[in-house]
Design an enzyme around this catalytic site. Structure first.
Site, mmCIF file in Angstrom:
data_model
loop_
_atom_site.group_PDB
_atom_site.id
_atom_site.type_symbol
_atom_site.label_atom_id
_atom_site.label_comp_id
_atom_site.label_asym_id
_atom_site.label_seq_id
_atom_site.Cartn_x
_atom_site.Cartn_y
_atom_site.Cartn_z
ATOM 1 N N ASP A 185 4.333 3.474 6.541
ATOM 2 C CA ASP A 185 3.826 3.226 7.620
ATOM 3 C C ASP A 185 4.627 3.031 8.893
ATOM 4 O O ASP A 185 5.732 2.248 8.584
ATOM 5 C CB ASP A 185 2.637 2.113 7.331
ATOM 6 C CG ASP A 185 3.442 0.961 7.247
ATOM 7 O OD1 ASP A 185 4.158 0.691 6.392
ATOM 8 O OD2 ASP A 185 3.140 -0.073 8.129
ATOM 9 N N ARG A 211 0.404 6.729 7.099
ATOM 10 C CA ARG A 211 0.590 6.603 5.704
ATOM 11 C C ARG A 211 0.022 7.847 5.126
ATOM 12 O O ARG A 211 0.366 8.200 4.174
ATOM 13 C CB ARG A 211 -0.196 5.283 5.119
ATOM 14 C CG ARG A 211 0.485 4.027 5.426
ATOM 15 C CD ARG A 211 -0.188 3.181 4.535
ATOM 16 N NE ARG A 211 -0.113 1.622 4.827
ATOM 17 C CZ ARG A 211 0.919 0.828 4.598
ATOM 18 N NH1 ARG A 211 1.890 1.383 4.068
ATOM 19 N NH2 ARG A 211 1.006 -0.512 5.149
ATOM 20 N N ASP A 230 15.072 -0.236 0.565
ATOM 21 C CA ASP A 230 15.980 -0.390 1.788
ATOM 22 C C ASP A 230 16.965 -1.499 1.729
ATOM 23 O O ASP A 230 18.052 -0.856 1.020
ATOM 24 C CB ASP A 230 14.960 -0.502 2.858
ATOM 25 C CG ASP A 230 15.501 -0.505 4.467
ATOM 26 O OD1 ASP A 230 16.305 0.275 4.724
ATOM 27 O OD2 ASP A 230 15.174 -1.134 5.361
ATOM 28 N N PHE A 283 14.027 5.395 10.074
ATOM 29 C CA PHE A 283 12.959 4.848 9.784
ATOM 30 C C PHE A 283 11.899 5.893 9.569
ATOM 31 O O PHE A 283 11.406 6.798 10.455
ATOM 32 C CB PHE A 283 12.392 3.837 10.832
ATOM 33 C CG PHE A 283 11.292 3.248 10.334
ATOM 34 C CD1 PHE A 283 11.349 1.911 9.497
ATOM 35 C CD2 PHE A 283 10.097 3.420 10.790
ATOM 36 C CE1 PHE A 283 10.224 1.258 9.176
ATOM 37 C CE2 PHE A 283 8.892 2.756 10.292
ATOM 38 C CZ PHE A 283 8.727 1.514 9.788
ATOM 39 N N GLU A 308 8.303 2.378 -6.489
ATOM 40 C CA GLU A 308 8.338 1.564 -4.897
ATOM 41 C C GLU A 308 8.322 2.997 -4.228
ATOM 42 O O GLU A 308 8.857 4.104 -4.629
ATOM 43 C CB GLU A 308 9.488 1.081 -4.732
ATOM 44 C CG GLU A 308 9.653 -0.564 -5.117
ATOM 45 C CD GLU A 308 9.031 -1.362 -4.120
ATOM 46 O OE1 GLU A 308 8.470 -0.832 -3.176
ATOM 47 O OE2 GLU A 308 9.479 -2.608 -3.958
ATOM 48 N N ASP A 309 7.950 2.670 -3.075
ATOM 49 C CA ASP A 309 8.035 3.927 -1.927
ATOM 50 C C ASP A 309 9.287 3.994 -1.461
ATOM 51 O O ASP A 309 9.960 5.084 -1.470
ATOM 52 C CB ASP A 309 6.910 3.819 -0.845
ATOM 53 C CG ASP A 309 7.056 2.425 -0.326
ATOM 54 O OD1 ASP A 309 7.652 1.474 -0.698
ATOM 55 O OD2 ASP A 309 6.226 2.148 0.758
ATOM 56 N N LYS A 331 0.722 -1.140 0.128
ATOM 57 C CA LYS A 331 -0.082 0.001 0.042
ATOM 58 C C LYS A 331 0.695 1.294 0.283
ATOM 59 O O LYS A 331 0.357 2.418 -0.132
ATOM 60 C CB LYS A 331 -0.868 0.102 1.263
ATOM 61 C CG LYS A 331 -1.645 -1.165 1.423
ATOM 62 C CD LYS A 331 -2.706 -1.163 2.704
ATOM 63 C CE LYS A 331 -2.016 -1.677 3.690
ATOM 64 N NZ LYS A 331 -2.602 -2.963 4.304
ATOM 65 N N GLY A 332 2.109 0.992 0.384
ATOM 66 C CA GLY A 332 3.013 2.152 0.520
ATOM 67 C C GLY A 332 3.170 3.145 -0.696
ATOM 68 O O GLY A 332 3.317 4.374 -0.309
HETATM 69 P P1 IMP Z 1 13.602 -3.741 1.683
HETATM 70 O O1 IMP Z 1 14.407 -3.780 2.931
HETATM 71 O O2 IMP Z 1 14.173 -2.714 0.617
HETATM 72 O O3 IMP Z 1 13.209 -5.079 1.126
HETATM 73 O O4 IMP Z 1 12.347 -2.830 2.000
HETATM 74 C C1 IMP Z 1 11.107 -3.456 2.494
HETATM 75 C C2 IMP Z 1 9.944 -2.727 3.305
HETATM 76 O O5 IMP Z 1 10.313 -2.438 4.240
HETATM 77 C C3 IMP Z 1 9.593 -1.557 2.156
HETATM 78 O O6 IMP Z 1 8.827 -1.905 0.834
HETATM 79 C C4 IMP Z 1 8.605 -0.785 3.366
HETATM 80 O O7 IMP Z 1 7.624 -1.607 3.427
HETATM 81 C C5 IMP Z 1 9.342 -1.305 4.353
HETATM 82 N N1 IMP Z 1 10.480 -0.039 4.846
HETATM 83 C C6 IMP Z 1 11.622 0.077 4.708
HETATM 84 N N2 IMP Z 1 12.257 1.321 5.091
HETATM 85 C C7 IMP Z 1 10.915 1.964 5.649
HETATM 86 C C8 IMP Z 1 10.825 3.207 6.309
HETATM 87 O O8 IMP Z 1 11.870 3.810 6.383
HETATM 88 N N3 IMP Z 1 9.623 3.319 6.642
HETATM 89 C C9 IMP Z 1 8.458 2.402 6.547
HETATM 90 N N4 IMP Z 1 8.695 1.291 5.928
HETATM 91 C C10 IMP Z 1 9.997 1.021 5.510
HETATM 92 MG MG MG Z 2 5.569 -1.366 5.183
#
Ligand code: IMP
Ligand code: MG
Length: 182
Positions: free
Chosen positions: A161, A167, A105, A154, A101-102, A45-46
């Protein structure tokens, strides 16, 4: 500012800054795909506030589609074990696809989503993200469009979220440590 004032330690990107940058990205995508009809795929949903603003900034006959993934993570930061909970509605075979993507990370979620989309044989597939948390990357991610390079923190707001909340904030901020701990 509003309902989360007491919870937010600081605002990293305010609403006007986000709107300006998203407008830039939309115009950049429109330039790169002129004469084509890309499918803009975003991740629920992000990415929903982002895609609503970005799509309106892309002056091309784009199509929109959505996937949803659920990550099994014990904490606020997800573990990278991902499952597709909603698939695309339409085929992307031989289509130009821009995945939005939002936040990227560790890159694990993106890597999973890209693997899945590549099996559908799109003509091309590139990635855009609003936030790039490069310092936390565990797997390579090739990002064509990046909104902001994000310091390691974060973030909440504009789609992001903490336990499904915040959100709907129009800005992106960082929560106070005691809010995250409770
Ligand atoms: P990844 O670590 O790149 O796989 O990110 C995984 C997911 O973690 C993202 O799609 C978000 O849903 C969540 N995420 C990562 N960093 C943040 C943040 O700073 N705030 C909120 N959600 C986050
Ligand atoms: Mg999330």
């Amino acid at each position: 500012m509003g309902f989360a004032d007491g919870d937010v330690a600081y605002v990293q990107w305010n609403a006007a800054t986000i709107q300006r940058r998203v407008g830039d990205l939309g115009r950049e995508i429109a330039r790169d795909y002129v004469g084509r009809r890309p499918v803009i795929v975003s991740v629920l949903k992000g990415a929903t506030p982002l895609i609503a603003d970005l799509a309106r900034a892309i002056d091309l006959p784009i199509e929109l589609d959505f996937i949803a993934v659920s990550s099994f993570g014990p904490q606020t930061r997800d573990s990278g074990v991902v499952r597709l909970t909603k698939d695309l509605d339409r085929s992307i075979e031989r289509r130009d696809v821009v995945l939005i993507e939002d936040v990227v990370d560790t890159g694990l979620t993106l890597a999973y989503v890209l693997r899945t989309l590549r099996t559908r044989r799109p003509a091309s597939l590139v990635v855009g993200t609003l936030l790039d948390k490069r310092a936390r990357r565990l797997v390579d991610a090739e990002l064509k469009y990046v909104g902001f390079d994000a310091p390691d923190a974060f973030y909440v707001g504009y789609g992001l979220d903490f336990r499904q909340r915040y959100r709907n904030l129009p800005y992106i901020g960082v929560l106070r440590p005691d809010v995250v701990a409770r």
